[in-house]
Each structure stands twice: as structure tokens, then as C-alpha cells.
Write an enzyme that holds these catalytic residues in place. Structure first.
Site, mmCIF file in Angstrom:
data_model
loop_
_atom_site.group_PDB
_atom_site.id
_atom_site.type_symbol
_atom_site.label_atom_id
_atom_site.label_comp_id
_atom_site.label_asym_id
_atom_site.label_seq_id
_atom_site.Cartn_x
_atom_site.Cartn_y
_atom_site.Cartn_z
ATOM 1 N N LEU A 6 13.733 2.630 -2.924
ATOM 2 C CA LEU A 6 13.489 3.672 -2.895
ATOM 3 C C LEU A 6 11.864 3.443 -2.137
ATOM 4 O O LEU A 6 11.237 3.936 -2.570
ATOM 5 C CB LEU A 6 13.654 4.830 -2.892
ATOM 6 C CG LEU A 6 13.681 6.665 -3.299
ATOM 7 C CD1 LEU A 6 14.610 7.131 -3.826
ATOM 8 C CD2 LEU A 6 11.962 6.995 -3.233
ATOM 9 N N GLY A 13 5.898 3.375 11.644
ATOM 10 C CA GLY A 13 4.588 2.221 10.833
ATOM 11 C C GLY A 13 5.434 1.400 9.532
ATOM 12 O O GLY A 13 6.097 1.004 9.704
ATOM 13 N N ILE A 14 4.144 1.301 8.843
ATOM 14 C CA ILE A 14 4.816 0.885 7.330
ATOM 15 C C ILE A 14 6.097 0.577 6.788
ATOM 16 O O ILE A 14 6.222 -0.052 6.382
ATOM 17 C CB ILE A 14 3.761 0.227 6.807
ATOM 18 C CG1 ILE A 14 2.044 -0.229 7.078
ATOM 19 C CG2 ILE A 14 3.590 -0.157 5.429
ATOM 20 C CD1 ILE A 14 0.897 -0.094 6.398
ATOM 21 N N GLY A 15 6.550 2.221 6.635
ATOM 22 C CA GLY A 15 7.706 2.746 6.244
ATOM 23 C C GLY A 15 8.558 2.140 6.777
ATOM 24 O O GLY A 15 10.058 1.245 5.892
ATOM 25 N N SER A 139 -4.767 1.643 0.723
ATOM 26 C CA SER A 139 -5.620 1.121 1.897
ATOM 27 C C SER A 139 -6.965 1.008 1.499
ATOM 28 O O SER A 139 -7.212 0.479 0.043
ATOM 29 C CB SER A 139 -5.879 2.709 2.664
ATOM 30 O OG SER A 139 -7.280 2.433 3.387
ATOM 31 N N TYR A 152 -9.990 11.778 2.420
ATOM 32 C CA TYR A 152 -9.008 10.770 2.561
ATOM 33 C C TYR A 152 -8.783 9.417 1.217
ATOM 34 O O TYR A 152 -8.352 8.705 0.565
ATOM 35 C CB TYR A 152 -7.999 9.427 3.881
ATOM 36 C CG TYR A 152 -7.383 8.593 3.777
ATOM 37 C CD1 TYR A 152 -6.364 9.469 3.499
ATOM 38 C CD2 TYR A 152 -8.361 7.400 4.106
ATOM 39 C CE1 TYR A 152 -5.120 7.697 3.969
ATOM 40 C CE2 TYR A 152 -6.808 6.117 4.126
ATOM 41 C CZ TYR A 152 -5.744 6.399 4.224
ATOM 42 O OH TYR A 152 -4.383 5.317 4.085
#
Length: 281
Positions: A6, A13-15, A139, A152
Site C-alpha cells: 500500500l 511524483g515519487i509515489g 527527505s 516541513y
């Protein structure tokens, strides 16, 4: 029988790249997103890769506990098992605390930290049953605090601390935990953070010169040779899914490894402060 993963935040993007990459590697990828109306790019990429039959789109809002519980329950009911989760959903934000206030901090933490914790919490019993994996995209900002990214970076630092603490506990029950640390990813900085640079500078007051320096640096970085494509940044996520044993901390490029290494060997913080001050021009 194909393993099931999942993945959150897969509309771009990355997903998106991780979902297609996992399907290519033989996994059944449950690709989740808050708004399934944004699934067209993912589904087209899956079709082009010849893996549309192994990519399943589901709605999941990581900030909504009921949505998390429902999605995980459906996946286990439909597939009989859950072998991995990839916590990828997140939101960027550029600003400094004096000017944006606490509501924005809480919003950023809700998506980037509490959403990760909630999905991990709900998934763990199923991952324990399968001897599965928790992979979280953080990140380099989860290791090195960066100017005008206080909220962030705070959220990403929190995720790294949470996962670093969880990893040995989860391992005692057969569940592996890893964090994946991308650096700059092409095209995502302005699009995902939705920067209106002139408006930001007009409202920045005494922070305007430093903000201008930071934005110039960031835009240059995200357009430089150091920036990766989404596919390049997602490749280590897929590698982590298929490796016999995952390392805990995984950077997605040589540049990211070098950047993180500065922090990990900087005992008094002076090297990081010098580098970050340089980002402000």
C-alpha cells in the site's frame, strides 16, 4: 502469490513512480490518494508499463483516521494479506514561523507526521502477520534543517525520530523499517509547494533579502544536475521492497548521501549552520 504493498500519495511524483515500479517488480500495488479523480496520470503510466493489472487505486486521506482504517481493512479483506506500506504522502511548505503562525505548523505536521504514524499504527498488526516492511519517504530535510522550511523539516525530523525508535521494536516481531531520503526532485519544488514568489517577497518584511536568497538557491537546485527525476528517486523505494534486508536509512543519490553526511559528522552543528547561511546569499 504476489505480495501486496500500500503506497500513499501516488497521484504524482515519487509515489506514482514507486507504484508503477513496485508493480513492475511483481508486487500488487495499492496506489492510494486523497482524490481518486487525480488517478489518470498513474493509470496511464501503469498501462504504458504493461502493469495496469497490478495497480489498484484506492482513496486514502492520511489525515483522516477513519479513511486510514477503512482502506487498510479493505486491502486485507480483498488480498488476504498486507506485505508492506510506503508512507509517501506529504506536503511542502515554505515560510518562517513569525509570519505564518501555528495553524500552518499544525497543518504541515498533520500530513507529514501524524498521517505517517496513523497508517503505520493501523498496518502493523497485518505487517507482523506477513513479516512485512514499513518504508517511509522522508527527505534530506529530515536530517538537515533548511532555511524557511522550519515546519516541513520539523515534521520530517519527527518522522525520522519516530521510525528510528520504532525500527528495533518492530524488528523484534519480524517487521523491517526504513526511511528513504530524497534530495531535490525535478519540477516538484514550485508545483508542490505552490510558491507565489512575488507575493511572498512582498510580505516577507525584514526576512525578504534572506528569502530571496533561499528561493534563488532552491530554484537553482531543483533545476540542476543534482536533481533527480521522480523515477530515479523512487527506484530505491522499490529496491527496499525487494531486498533481503533493508538498511534503516537510504539516500536516493550520491548528492543526497554527501549532504546528509555533513550533518551526521557535524557534532557541534557549525558545518550545517555555515552551509545553510550560504543558501541565503
Amino acid at each position: 502469490m504476489a505480495k501486496t504493498v500500500l503506497i500513499t500519495g501516488t497521484s504524482s511524483g515519487i509515489g506514482l513512480a514507486a507504484a508503477v515500479g513496485a508493480a513492475r517488480a511483481g508486487w500488487h500495488a495499492v496506489a492510494t490518494m486523497r482524490d481518486t479523480g487525480r488517478a489518470d496520470a498513474l493509470l496511464e503510466a501503469a498501462r504504458e508499463a504493461g502493469v495496469a493489472d497490478r495497480v489498484q487505486v484506492k482513496r486514502l486521506d492520511v489525515t483522516d483516521a477513519a479513511s486510514v482504517a477503512t482502506c487498510v481493512s479493505e486491502v486485507v479483506a480483498e488480498h488476504g494479506h498486507l506485505d508492506a506500506i510506503v508512507n509517501n504522502a506529504g506536503a511542502g511548505f515554505v515560510g518562517t514561523i513569525e509570519q505564518h503562525g501555528m495553524e500552518q505548523v499544525r497543518s504541515v505536521m498533520e500530513v507529514n507526521f501524524f498521517g505517517v504514524v496513523e497508517l503505520t499504527r493501523v498496518a502493523l498488526p497485518h505487517l507482523r502477520a506477513s513479516g512485512g516492511r514499513v518504508i517511509t519517504v522522508t527527505s534530506i530535510g529530515g536530517v538537515v534543517g533548511q532555511p524557511f522550511n522550519e515546519s516541513y523539516c520539523a515534521a520530517k525530523f519527527a518522522v525520522e525520530g519516530f521510525m528510528e525508535s520504532l525500527a528495533p521494536v518492530a524488528a523484534s516481531t519480524g517487521v523491517q523499517v526504513a526511511v528513504v531520503e530524497p534530495g531535490a526532485v525535478t519540477s516538484e519544488f514550485v508545483n508542490n509547494v505552490r510558491l507565489d514568489v512575488p507575493a511572498m517577497l512582498a510580505q516577507a518584511g525584514p526576512y525578504a533579502p534572506a528569502l530571496r536568497g533561499y528561493v534563488d538557491h532552491a530554484l537553482k537546485s531543483f533545476g540542476s544536475d543534482n536533481a533527480q527525476t521522480s523515477e530515479q528517486a523512487a527506484a530505491p523505494v522499490v529496491d527496499a521492497l525487494t531486498a533481503d534486508r533493508m538498511p534503516f536509512r537510504i539516500q536516493t543519490s550520491d548528492w543526497a548521501r554527501d549532504f546528509v553526511a555533513v550533518k551526521l559528522t557535524d557534532l557541534d552543528g557549525s558545518a550545517v549552520q555555515t552551509e545553510m547561511t550560504g543558501w541565503l546569499g
